[in-house]
Each structure stands twice: as C-alpha cells, then as structure tokens.
Design a protein around this motif. Structure first.
Motif, PDB file in Angstrom:
ATOM      1  N   GLY A   9       0.824  -1.201   0.000  1.00 35.18           N
ATOM      2  CA  GLY A   9       0.000   0.000   0.000  1.00 35.18           C
ATOM      3  C   GLY A   9       0.855   1.246   0.000  1.00 35.18           C
ATOM      4  N   THR A  10       0.184   2.384   0.039  1.00 33.87           N
ATOM      5  CA  THR A  10       0.859   3.673   0.053  1.00 33.87           C
ATOM      6  C   THR A  10       1.229   4.064   1.481  1.00 33.87           C
ATOM      7  N   PHE A  11       0.316   3.882   2.412  1.00 34.07           N
ATOM      8  CA  PHE A  11       0.543   4.151   3.835  1.00 34.07           C
ATOM      9  C   PHE A  11       1.040   5.574   4.062  1.00 34.07           C
ATOM     10  N   ASP A  12       0.349   6.542   3.469  1.00 36.20           N
ATOM     11  CA  ASP A  12       0.791   7.928   3.547  1.00 36.20           C
ATOM     12  C   ASP A  12       0.596   8.517   4.939  1.00 36.20           C
ATOM     13  N   ILE A  13      -0.589   8.470   5.440  1.00 34.11           N
ATOM     14  CA  ILE A  13      -0.878   8.916   6.807  1.00 34.11           C
ATOM     15  C   ILE A  13      -1.541   7.722   7.489  1.00 34.11           C
ATOM     16  N   LEU A  14      -0.814   7.097   8.380  1.00 34.18           N
ATOM     17  CA  LEU A  14      -1.331   5.871   9.004  1.00 34.18           C
ATOM     18  C   LEU A  14      -2.551   6.146   9.868  1.00 34.18           C
ATOM     19  N   HIS A  15      -3.478   5.202   9.839  1.00 34.02           N
ATOM     20  CA  HIS A  15      -4.698   5.296  10.640  1.00 34.02           C
ATOM     21  C   HIS A  15      -5.099   3.881  11.065  1.00 34.02           C
ATOM     22  N   PRO A  16      -6.114   3.746  11.932  1.00 33.39           N
ATOM     23  CA  PRO A  16      -6.492   2.426  12.435  1.00 33.39           C
ATOM     24  C   PRO A  16      -6.885   1.428  11.343  1.00 33.39           C
ATOM     25  N   GLY A  17      -7.380   1.898  10.216  1.00 31.78           N
ATOM     26  CA  GLY A  17      -7.696   0.988   9.112  1.00 31.78           C
ATOM     27  C   GLY A  17      -6.458   0.291   8.574  1.00 31.78           C
ATOM     28  N   HIS A  18      -5.344   1.018   8.493  1.00 34.45           N
ATOM     29  CA  HIS A  18      -4.081   0.410   8.068  1.00 34.45           C
ATOM     30  C   HIS A  18      -3.647  -0.659   9.066  1.00 34.45           C
ATOM     31  N   VAL A  19      -3.730  -0.333  10.343  1.00 37.95           N
ATOM     32  CA  VAL A  19      -3.317  -1.289  11.384  1.00 37.95           C
ATOM     33  C   VAL A  19      -4.167  -2.548  11.299  1.00 37.95           C
ATOM     34  N   HIS A  20      -5.472  -2.390  11.111  1.00 43.93           N
ATOM     35  CA  HIS A  20      -6.372  -3.548  10.980  1.00 43.93           C
ATOM     36  C   HIS A  20      -5.952  -4.415   9.796  1.00 43.93           C
ATOM     37  N   TYR A  21      -5.701  -3.790   8.653  1.00 41.66           N
ATOM     38  CA  TYR A  21      -5.276  -4.511   7.453  1.00 41.66           C
ATOM     39  C   TYR A  21      -3.997  -5.294   7.719  1.00 41.66           C
ATOM     40  N   LEU A  22      -3.013  -4.655   8.332  1.00 39.50           N
ATOM     41  CA  LEU A  22      -1.733  -5.323   8.564  1.00 39.50           C
ATOM     42  C   LEU A  22      -1.842  -6.410   9.630  1.00 39.50           C
ATOM     43  N   GLU A  23      -2.685  -6.219  10.627  1.00 41.15           N
ATOM     44  CA  GLU A  23      -2.905  -7.275  11.621  1.00 41.15           C
ATOM     45  C   GLU A  23      -3.564  -8.490  10.979  1.00 41.15           C
ATOM     46  N   GLU A  24      -4.568  -8.254  10.126  1.00 34.68           N
ATOM     47  CA  GLU A  24      -5.216  -9.379   9.421  1.00 34.68           C
ATOM     48  C   GLU A  24      -4.237 -10.079   8.493  1.00 34.68           C
TER      49      GLU A  24
END
Length: 143
Positions: A9-24
């Motif tokens: 992904g781009t991961f420009d400004i990290l947010h909880p949705g990114h963390v959820h995606y990476l945890e899954e």
C-alpha cells in the motif's frame, strides 16, 4: 516451513484501518513483508505527501510487520518475485483487480494466493479510517 505474506500500500498517513489490514495480513501466516508503494506507482489517487522512505520506516515500526520494503519503481511484481510469498493480502478497499494479479502471478510462475482483508468499521463517531478523509478534515479545519 514459514508461510510468508505480502501486504502492500501507500501508507501515507497511518490510521487504524491500516493497522487492521496489517494485523489481518499478519494473521494469515508467519512472516509479514509490507511493500510500500513509491510515488511513481501511485496513479489511482493523489500522490503521497510523505516521502517513500519515511512511509516505509513508519510501517516497519508497526508490531505486526516483520519487514517493510520499498516497491520497485517500474515493475511492482519485482519484489513479489524476490520474496516468493504464499499469500498476497489486499486491503478491503484497495483498487487492485484480483484476477489480473492472479493472471500475472501465473504468467510469472509465482505460486501464491490472493486474499482480501476485511473492512474495519469506526469504533467511534470521530474515528477516521481513510487517509483522504484525514486530509480533508485537516484542510477543512485549517482553511
């Protein structure tokens, strides 16, 4: 045998949705390698605000991530060939065409499956799960 997962992904400004995606994505296997897109590869939305190396370093610092690398500037499949993953985990709302990815993997003789992570709903009214929405909120408040 280690089961390797790629998320990207781009991961420009990290947010909880990114963390959820990476945890899954991490839960799909034993090792999670995250490919952080370079600005040249981001053509489906506004170009990133933060430099690629900064975005990579921040993603690399997240607990579910074993290793974060920068994507290839010309061919996004080059790091996938080098890593030879068991699974490519896509975010629930990423623009990628799963069947096109599967076709290219087959063409390059890379044996792995493509899976989508689930969506994460906001846990509070004020929680923002989109980089674009975060930027919009900043602009709205700073205007």
């Amino acid at each position: 045998m280690t089961r390797t997962i790629i998320a990207q992904g781009t991961f420009d400004i990290l947010h909880p949705g990114h963390v959820h995606y990476l945890e899954e994505a991490a839960a799909m296997g034993d090792e999670l390698v995250v490919i952080v897109a370079r600005k040249a590869n981001v053509d489906h939305k506004e170009t990133p605000i933060c430099p690629a190396k900064q975005r990579r370093d921040v993603v690399d610092a997240l607990e579910p991530v074993d290793r974060a690398i920068l994507g290839h500037e010309e061919d996004i499949f080059v790091p996938i060939e080098a890593i030879d993953p068991d699974v490519i985990a896509l975010g629930h709302d990423q623009h990628h065409d799963e069947s096109a990815i599967e076709d290219e993997l087959e063409r390059r003789e890379i044996e792995c499956v493509v899976k989508r992570a689930s969506a994460r709903e906001p846990t509070a009214d004020s929680e923002i799960l989109s980089t674009r929405h975060i930027i919009d909120r900043i602009l709205e408040r700073r205007d």
